[in-house]
Design a protein around this motif. Structure first.
Motif, PDB file in Angstrom:
ATOM      1  N   LEU A 129       0.812  -1.212   0.000  1.00  0.00           N
ATOM      2  CA  LEU A 129       0.000   0.000   0.000  1.00  0.00           C
ATOM      3  C   LEU A 129       0.847   1.265   0.000  1.00  0.00           C
ATOM      4  CD1 LEU A 129      -2.706  -1.096   2.604  1.00  0.00           C
ATOM      5  CD2 LEU A 129      -3.056  -0.749   0.146  1.00  0.00           C
ATOM      6  N   GLY A 130       1.949   1.244   0.748  1.00  0.00           N
ATOM      7  CA  GLY A 130       2.685   2.480   1.000  1.00  0.00           C
ATOM      8  C   GLY A 130       3.801   2.803   0.034  1.00  0.00           C
ATOM      9  N   GLY A 131       4.039   1.962  -0.978  1.00  0.00           N
ATOM     10  CA  GLY A 131       5.144   2.230  -1.885  1.00  0.00           C
ATOM     11  C   GLY A 131       4.852   3.394  -2.829  1.00  0.00           C
ATOM     12  N   ALA A 132       5.641   4.438  -2.748  1.00  0.00           N
ATOM     13  CA  ALA A 132       5.454   5.614  -3.610  1.00  0.00           C
ATOM     14  C   ALA A 132       6.440   5.646  -4.764  1.00  0.00           C
ATOM     15  CB  ALA A 132       5.603   6.889  -2.785  1.00  0.00           C
ATOM     16  N   THR A 133       7.426   4.746  -4.766  1.00  0.00           N
ATOM     17  CA  THR A 133       8.524   4.857  -5.737  1.00  0.00           C
ATOM     18  C   THR A 133       8.060   4.644  -7.170  1.00  0.00           C
ATOM     19  OG1 THR A 133       9.069   2.519  -5.349  1.00  0.00           O
ATOM     20  CG2 THR A 133      10.283   4.163  -4.079  1.00  0.00           C
ATOM     21  N   ALA A 134       6.998   3.843  -7.374  1.00  0.00           N
ATOM     22  CA  ALA A 134       6.541   3.594  -8.741  1.00  0.00           C
ATOM     23  C   ALA A 134       6.089   4.873  -9.428  1.00  0.00           C
ATOM     24  CB  ALA A 134       5.400   2.573  -8.734  1.00  0.00           C
ATOM     25  N   LEU A 135       5.595   5.825  -8.642  1.00  0.00           N
ATOM     26  CA  LEU A 135       5.070   7.061  -9.218  1.00  0.00           C
ATOM     27  C   LEU A 135       6.076   8.200  -9.199  1.00  0.00           C
ATOM     28  CD1 LEU A 135       1.429   6.932  -7.778  1.00  0.00           C
ATOM     29  CD2 LEU A 135       2.226   6.272 -10.051  1.00  0.00           C
ATOM     30  N   LEU A 136       7.304   7.928  -8.800  1.00  0.00           N
ATOM     31  CA  LEU A 136       8.312   8.992  -8.797  1.00  0.00           C
ATOM     32  C   LEU A 136       8.559   9.575 -10.190  1.00  0.00           C
ATOM     33  CD1 LEU A 136      11.006   7.834  -6.196  1.00  0.00           C
ATOM     34  CD2 LEU A 136       9.166   9.506  -5.918  1.00  0.00           C
ATOM     35  N   PRO A 137       8.543   8.773 -11.269  1.00  0.00           N
ATOM     36  CA  PRO A 137       8.679   9.411 -12.578  1.00  0.00           C
ATOM     37  C   PRO A 137       7.579  10.431 -12.868  1.00  0.00           C
ATOM     38  CG  PRO A 137       9.110   7.061 -12.762  1.00  0.00           C
ATOM     39  CD  PRO A 137       8.586   7.299 -11.376  1.00  0.00           C
TER      40      PRO A 137
END
Length: 430
Positions: free
Chosen positions: A252-260
């Motif tokens: 749920l908490g992973g933000a890295t995929a949307l860093l681009p």
């Protein structure tokens, strides 16, 4: 070397994992591997998103979904091959299994360097190489992850795990930053460097002394080994709770995929800024890892792990709503530091609660949870971004991680009650 407990041998035992030559080789191998692959992941993600926007004419939401697809295709081989990888790690020399998988990653880097230099990239090619990279990760985790307890005495294992995590975080700091800079200078250059680093990683793994598999594992049927591994984890509520907490919280908490998305269209900092944002969590984790390797946690480790996951979720939600680049970097560093504490405690407890003959399979199951939380987390983030937008997806995920942690504290009280890394003492006090 065999570590014994008599007074003469105790004087010869190392006081630090770095005094052990095999551990130094292991540490460098992990650093080189993480340096290479973390940078590759950054550039692959940016190239995929940019290609979807520029060459395929996709909208921001459609291109964001492609980032989710990239995460999903990396998870598929992980889901299918994890049981096999755990059995292989417990039946064969773990140095050779891990070295072969790292070598395949090196070939992937060479293909990416060539395709980038020839302007031959396409979405199918990048997604196909994502599948191949996901397959290598399946075998690296159980095999290489189970080496440290075989070359380091148990009293030094928490420090060794902290130092191993530092190798990972140091590589994750330098890798994305170097990738962003080199990509801006000459796009294929980082991929070529990554191939060389992965070659060095393989070389150092093979210099570790032979690590023969447990004799019983060589004789047992592979399906029996597979069933025993899942039965062992399922029958141990503590291990099950630790593994599934990471699965659902980071899912749920992973933000890295949307860093681009944040780098290109929200914070407007480009590929260089993306590299810095990918490095920020690793910087926070490396600082915390340095502290833990010098002075490991000793008390109330279960509560500390739960609290660190809560902080991870709150920092993720804060990053989601931030529009200040400096503040965003700080929040990413905070969530990285919190994740490091959780990873250190969880990794130490799982290793110490698992017999060596089972470590490959337990590491595989744990790796499946980590892979699911990362790769499926990327898919979840991509899908959520199409419904809620990038900001809504990150904030929702961060708060969801907090809710999961609070629920797990109730469902798995053995985690909350873990007082130290002394397994026998905790069991005696239970």
């Amino acid at each position: 070397m065999t570590y014994t407990q008599d007074s003469t041998a105790s004087r010869l035992e190392p006081s630090s994992p770095l005094q052990i030559a095999d551990f130094r080789r292991f540490w460098f191998s992990r650093f080189a591997s993480w340096f290479a692959t973390s940078g590759m992941v950054v550039i692959i993600g940016y190239q995929l998103y940019d290609l979807a926007r520029q060459s395929y004419g996709m909208s921001i939401k459609e291109a964001s979904l492609m980032l989710g697809v990239l995460g999903f295709v990396q998870f598929v081989p992980m889901f299918l091959l994890t049981p096999v990888a755990g059995v292989v790690a417990d039946r064969f020399d773990r140095r050779k299994v891990g070295g072969l998988a790292v070598a395949v990653d090196g070939l992937i880097a060479l293909v990416l360097a060539l395709a980038t230099s020839m302007h031959a990239l396409s979405l199918p090619l990048l997604l196909g190489l994502g599948v191949a990279h996901g397959a290598t990760k399946v075998f690296i985790g159980p095999a290489v992850g189970a080496i440290a307890p075989m070359i380091v005495p148990a009293p030094l294992l928490p420090r060794a795990i902290a130092m191993n995590s530092m190798a990972m975080q140091a590589g994750t700091i330098i890798g994305p930053a170097a990738a962003g800079l080199l990509f801006g200078w000459y796009a294929p250059s980082f991929y070529a460097m990554a191939a060389g680093l992965l070659g060095l990683s393989v070389f150092n793994l093979q210099r570790i002394r032979p690590l023969p598999a447990h004799a019983a594992n060589k004789e047992a049927h592979p399906f029996r080994l597979l069933a025993d591994g899942f039965r062992f984890v399922r029958g141990n509520p503590f291990l099950l709770g630790c593994i599934t907490l990471d699965l659902f919280a980071v899912l749920l908490g992973g933000a890295t995929a949307l860093l681009p998305v944040y780098a290109r269209d929200i914070l407007h900092v480009g590929a260089t800024g993306l590299g810095q944002m990918r490095a920020a969590p690793a910087i926070g984790a490396a600082v915390v890892g340095l502290v833990l390797s010098w002075k490991p946690l000793r008390r109330n480790v279960g509560v500390v792990m739960l609290g660190s996951v809560v902080l991870f979720g709150l920092a993720t939600a804060g990053f989601g709503i931030s529009r200040n680049y400096t503040l965003s970097l700080v929040l990413l560093a905070v969530l990285g530091g919190a994740d490091m504490v959780s990873m250190f405690v969880r990794g130490s407890l799982i290793q110490l609660h698992t017999p060596n003959s089972m470590r490959g399979r337990v590491q595989a199951i744990s790796g499946l949870a980590i892979g699911a939380s990362n790769e499926l987390g990327e898919m979840e983030s991509g899908l959520a971004a199409t419904l809620l937008g990038a900001t809504g997806a990150v904030v929702f995920g961060g708060l969801g991680a907090v809710a999961v942690t609070l629920l797990w504290a109730v469902l798995f009280p053995s985690i909350r009650k873990a007082k130290s890394f002394d397994v026998k003492q905790d069991e005696a006090n239970a």
